[in-house]
Motif scaffolding. Structure first.
Motif, PDB file in Angstrom:
ATOM      1  N   GLY A  43       0.727  -1.179  -0.050  1.00  0.00           N
ATOM      2  CA  GLY A  43      -0.050   0.087  -0.025  1.00  0.00           C
ATOM      3  C   GLY A  43       0.736   1.306   0.047  1.00  0.00           C
ATOM      4  O   GLY A  43       0.307   2.257  -0.153  1.00  0.00           O
ATOM      5  N   ALA A  44       2.385   1.214  -0.062  1.00  0.00           N
ATOM      6  CA  ALA A  44       3.093   2.298   0.161  1.00  0.00           C
ATOM      7  C   ALA A  44       3.053   3.245  -1.482  1.00  0.00           C
ATOM      8  O   ALA A  44       3.272   4.213  -1.212  1.00  0.00           O
ATOM      9  CB  ALA A  44       4.449   1.969   0.197  1.00  0.00           C
ATOM     10  N   GLY A  45       2.529   2.538  -2.458  1.00  0.00           N
ATOM     11  CA  GLY A  45       2.518   3.228  -3.627  1.00  0.00           C
ATOM     12  C   GLY A  45       3.466   2.893  -4.672  1.00  0.00           C
ATOM     13  O   GLY A  45       3.810   3.534  -5.815  1.00  0.00           O
ATOM     14  N   LYS A  46       4.095   1.785  -4.381  1.00  0.00           N
ATOM     15  CA  LYS A  46       5.449   1.195  -5.276  1.00  0.00           C
ATOM     16  C   LYS A  46       4.728   0.845  -6.705  1.00  0.00           C
ATOM     17  O   LYS A  46       5.353   1.075  -7.717  1.00  0.00           O
ATOM     18  CB  LYS A  46       6.028  -0.076  -4.824  1.00  0.00           C
ATOM     19  CG  LYS A  46       6.350   0.051  -3.183  1.00  0.00           C
ATOM     20  CD  LYS A  46       7.115  -1.353  -2.701  1.00  0.00           C
ATOM     21  CE  LYS A  46       6.135  -2.400  -2.562  1.00  0.00           C
ATOM     22  NZ  LYS A  46       4.871  -2.158  -1.387  1.00  0.00           N
ATOM     23  N   SER A  47       3.697  -0.035  -6.541  1.00  0.00           N
ATOM     24  CA  SER A  47       3.176  -0.264  -8.043  1.00  0.00           C
ATOM     25  C   SER A  47       2.547   0.952  -8.580  1.00  0.00           C
ATOM     26  O   SER A  47       2.782   1.264 -10.092  1.00  0.00           O
ATOM     27  CB  SER A  47       1.676  -1.327  -7.762  1.00  0.00           C
ATOM     28  OG  SER A  47       2.226  -2.246  -7.223  1.00  0.00           O
ATOM     29  N   THR A  48       1.859   1.772  -8.113  1.00  0.00           N
ATOM     30  CA  THR A  48       1.226   3.117  -8.850  1.00  0.00           C
ATOM     31  C   THR A  48       2.543   3.891  -9.316  1.00  0.00           C
ATOM     32  O   THR A  48       2.390   4.148 -10.396  1.00  0.00           O
ATOM     33  CB  THR A  48       0.671   3.811  -7.579  1.00  0.00           C
ATOM     34  OG1 THR A  48      -0.395   3.028  -7.025  1.00  0.00           O
ATOM     35  CG2 THR A  48      -0.136   5.002  -8.324  1.00  0.00           C
TER      36      THR A  48
END
Ligand SMILES: Nc1ncnc2c1ncn2[C@@H]1O[C@H](COP(=O)(O)OP(=O)(O)O)[C@@H](O)[C@H]1O
Ligand SMILES: [Mg+2]
Lengths: 246, 288
Positions: A43-48
Motif C-alpha cells: 500500500g506504499a504506492g510502489k506499483s502505482t
C-alpha cells in the motif's frame, strides 16, 4: 561526476477517486544502467509509481521524462515511452490463447512491423536467453509459473526496451521457482539494463541492485546505496521495516 | 451401473408415452376433425418440372432465403454487438448511456413492433437515401447475378437489405449483452500487458481480447444464432419471402395445414440442429 539520467520524475502526485493520495510529490532520477530496488510495506504506492512511468496510470501532478521524451498527452511520445519501457507483472499476464512464440512476437509484428522470419528469430533467441528454448510452441497454461514469468520477461525484452519495470515479478511463484526468475533478472542487470524492481526479495535487492528506494505512504522515504540501506539505514521507518522483514 | 439401468427404463417409458401422444394426435385429426392426409403433393413444392426443366419451387426458395437472411443477420449482429459491447464497457459515459438505451429499448419492445418501426422508419427510408434500388437497377448483369446468389432477387434487394438491417439491430442488442459479459471475464492484466507492449487499442482488442472473448461466449453466440434462424420468420410480415412466408402462402392456397407446418418445422429443425452440431464441434476444437 557525469550523470546520465534516463528517468526524471519530479513532483509526481497520484490521487485516486475518493481523494486518497497514493503518490505524494515524488521526485527521483535514475541513471542509465542503474538497477534500483523499490521496497516498502504494501500500500506504499510502489506499483502505482511503476505504473505511472509507462502511462498505465494517469498522474494528477508532476512531470515524467523518459530518455528525453516527456510523458504528456502527445500520442507519439506516449507510444515511444510504452515501447521503450518494458514491464513484467506479478500475475504474468501472458496471452493464454497464443503460443509462447506468438506471445513474444505479437508486438514486434504489430507495433514494429517486423517481418515474420525475423520475429521468429528474435523470439527463439530470447527464449534461449531465458532458458526455455524448447517451449516456443507450448501454450502458457502448459508452463510452470516460473517458466511463464520467464516468457513474460522475454516478451517485454522483444521490444528492445531501454528500461525494464518489474512489479513483484516473483511474488506469485512457488518458492522453488523464484530463483530461476531472479537469475534471469540478474543476468539482465549484468548486461547493463536499467531496471526498476519492486520486490520483497531482500537478497536480490541487496546483492543485485545498486540502489534502494524505500517507499511508505506515497513517498520516497529513503533513497540510498543498497549496501548502506541494509547495513545502516538512516530513517527510522526504514529501520522499522527492515527489522520486521529480516 | 444401477443408475444407468434406471435411466434406461425411464427413457423407454418416456419414449413410449411420446409415441402414444403422437398416435393419439394423428388419430384425433383423422377421426375427430375428419382430416385426410395428403403428403403426396408436398415434394412438388420443393422441386417441380416447368417447361421440361427441373426447377426449385417455393419451399426450397424460402428455405434458401431463410439461410441467406440468417447468415447476414448473424454476421451483422455480431459486428453490431461487438462494437456496442466494447463501447458499452468503456470509460465514456456518453457511449455507455447510448448503448444502454439501445439495448434496453430493443429488449423491452415486442419484436413485431420493432420490425415495423425499423422497417418503415429506418430501413426503407435509409434504402432510399442511399439509393440502393437505383444502384441495383443500373448495375451490370454479373452484379445482379451475385446479388441473386448472396441475397435475393435484384428487384427485392432493398427490402431484403432492410430486413437484414432490422433483424441485425434486434439481435445485435442481445449480442451486445453477451459480448459485454464476455469482456467482464477478461482480466485487466490482459489490457495492461498489451498497453505495456505498445499495442494500439484496436490491436489489443483484435489480437488479444476478442479472441478470448469469442472463445468464452461461443455457446451463448450459438444459441443466439439459433434464435436468429427462428426470429427471421418475423420478417414474413413485411413480405420477405422466407420459409414461413412461403409456408403461409402455400397454406392459403392448398389448405394442407398440417403437412405444410410439419414440413416447415422439419426444415427449421434441420437448420438449427446443423448449426448447433457444427458449433459444438468448433467448441471442442477450441477447447483442446
Ligand atoms: N485503482 C485504484 N483505485 C483506488 N485506490 C487504489 C487503486 N490502486 C491502488 N490504490 C491504492 O493506492 C495505494 C497504493 O497502492 P499500490 O501502489 O498498489 O501499493 P503497493 O504496490 O506499494 O502495495 C493503496 O492504498 C491502494 O489501495
Ligand atoms: Mg503492488
Amino acid at each position: 561526476m557525469e550523470t546520465n539520467p534516463i528517468i526524471t520524475v519530479s513532483g509526481l502526485t497520484k490521487i485516486f477517486d475518493g481523494g486518497f493520495a497514493a503518490l505524494n510529490n515524488v521526485s527521483v532520477t535514475v541513471d542509465k544502467g542503474e538497477v534500483v530496488s523499490i521496497i516498502g510495506p504494501s500500500g506504499a504506492g510502489k506499483s502505482t509509481f511503476l505504473r505511472c512511468l509507462n502511462g498505465l496510470e494517469e498522474r494528477d501532478r508532476g512531470q515524467i521524462i523518459i530518455d528525453g521524451v516527456p510523458l504528456d498527452h502527445n500520442r507519439k511520445h506516449r507510444l515511444e515511452i510504452r515501447t521503450e519501457v518494458g514491464m513484467v507483472f506479478q500475475s504474468f499476464n501472458l496471452f493464454p490463447h497464443m503460443k509462447v512464440r506468438d506471445n513474444i512476437t505479437l508486438a514486434l509484428r504489430r507495433v514494429k512491423k517486423i517481418d515474420p522470419p525475423r520475429c521468429r528469430a528474435i523470439a527463439d533467441e530470447l527464449l534461449e536467453k531465458v532458458g526455455i528454448p524448447e517451449k516456443a510452441d507450448s501454450f502458457p497454461q502448459n508452463l510452470s509459473g516460473g517458466q511463464q514469468q520467464r516468457v513474460a520477461i522475454a516478451r517485454a525484452l522483444a521490444m528492445n526496451p531501454k528500461i525494464m519495470l518489474f512489479d513483484e515479478a516473483t511474488s506469485a511463484l512457488d518458492p522453488e521457482m523464484i530463483s530461476e526468475v531472479l537469475d534471469v533478472m540478474k543476468n539482465l542487470a549484468t548486461e547493463g539494463m536499467t531496471m526498476l524492481v519492486v520486490t520483497h526479495e531482500m537478497g536480490f535487492a541487496r546483492e543485485v541492485s545498486n540502489r534502494i528506494l524505500f517507499m511508505d505512504n506515497g513517498e520516497i522515504v529513503e533513497d540510498c546505496d543498497a549496501e548502506r540501506f541494509f547495513s545502516n539505514p538512516e530513517e527510522s521507518r526504514s529501520r522499522q521495516f527492515l527489522s520486521k522483514i529480516l | 451401473m444401477i443408475h444407468r439401468r434406471h435411466n434406461y427404463i425411464l427413457d423407454s417409458i418416456l419414449l413410449v408415452l411420446l409415441a402414444g401422444f403422437f398416435i393419439w394426435v394423428v388419430y384425433r385429426l383423422k377421426l375427430g376433425l375428419g382430416y385426410t392426409w395428403n403428403w403426396k403433393v408436398i415434394p412438388q413444392f420443393f422441386l417441380r418440372v416447368h417447361d421440361g426443366r427441373l426447377q426449385m419451387n417455393v419451399l426450397t426458395l424460402g428455405f434458401l432465403t431463410t439461410i441467406r437472411l440468417s447468415f447476414w443477420v448473424v454476421l451483422f449482429s455480431v459486428f453490431i454487438g461487438t462494437f456496442a459491447g466494447i463501447l458499452g464497457s468503456g470509460k465514456s459515459v456518453f457511449f455507455k448511456l447510448l448503448v444502454r438505451t439501445y439495448v434496453e429499448f430493443t429488449r423491452n419492445t415486442p419484436p413485431l413492433v420493432l420490425v415495423f418501426i425499423f422497417y418503415f422508419f429506418v430501413g426503407s427510408q435509409l434504402m432510399q437515401v442511399i439509393g440502393v434500388e437505383e444502384w441495383v437497377r443500373n448495375s451490370p448483369l454479373w452484379v445482379k447475378d451475385l446479388i441473386r446468389v448472396l441475397f435475393s432477387t435484384p428487384e427485392r434487394f432493398p427490402e431484403f437489405l432492410s430486413a437484414v438491417l432490422t433483424l441485425s439491430l434486434y439481435e445485435g442488442a442481445y449480442i451486445t449483452e453477451i459480448v459485454r459479459g464476455g469482456l467482464l471475464s477478461i482480466s485487466k492484466g490482459q489490457f495492461e500487458a498489451s498497453h505495456a507492449l505498445g499495442l494500439s487499442e484496436a490491436d489489443t482488442y483484435v489480437f488479444v481480447i476478442l479472441p478470448q472473448v469469442f472463445k468464452n461466449i461461443l455457446p451463448s453466440l450459438t444459441s443466439q444464432a439459433i434464435s436468429v434462424i427462428k426470429d427471421s420468420s418475423i420478417v414474413s410480415i413485411i413480405s420477405i419471402q422466407e420459409l414461413t412466408f412461403q409456408g403461409m402462402e402455400l397454406m392459403a392456397s392448398t389448405y394442407l395445414i398440417f403437412e405444410i407446418w410439419i414440413t416447415i418445422t422439419a426444415l427449421y429443425f434441420i437448420l438449427t440442429y446443423t448449426l448447433s452440431h457444427l458449433a459444438g464441434r468448433l467448441e471442442k476444437r477450441l477447447i483442446r
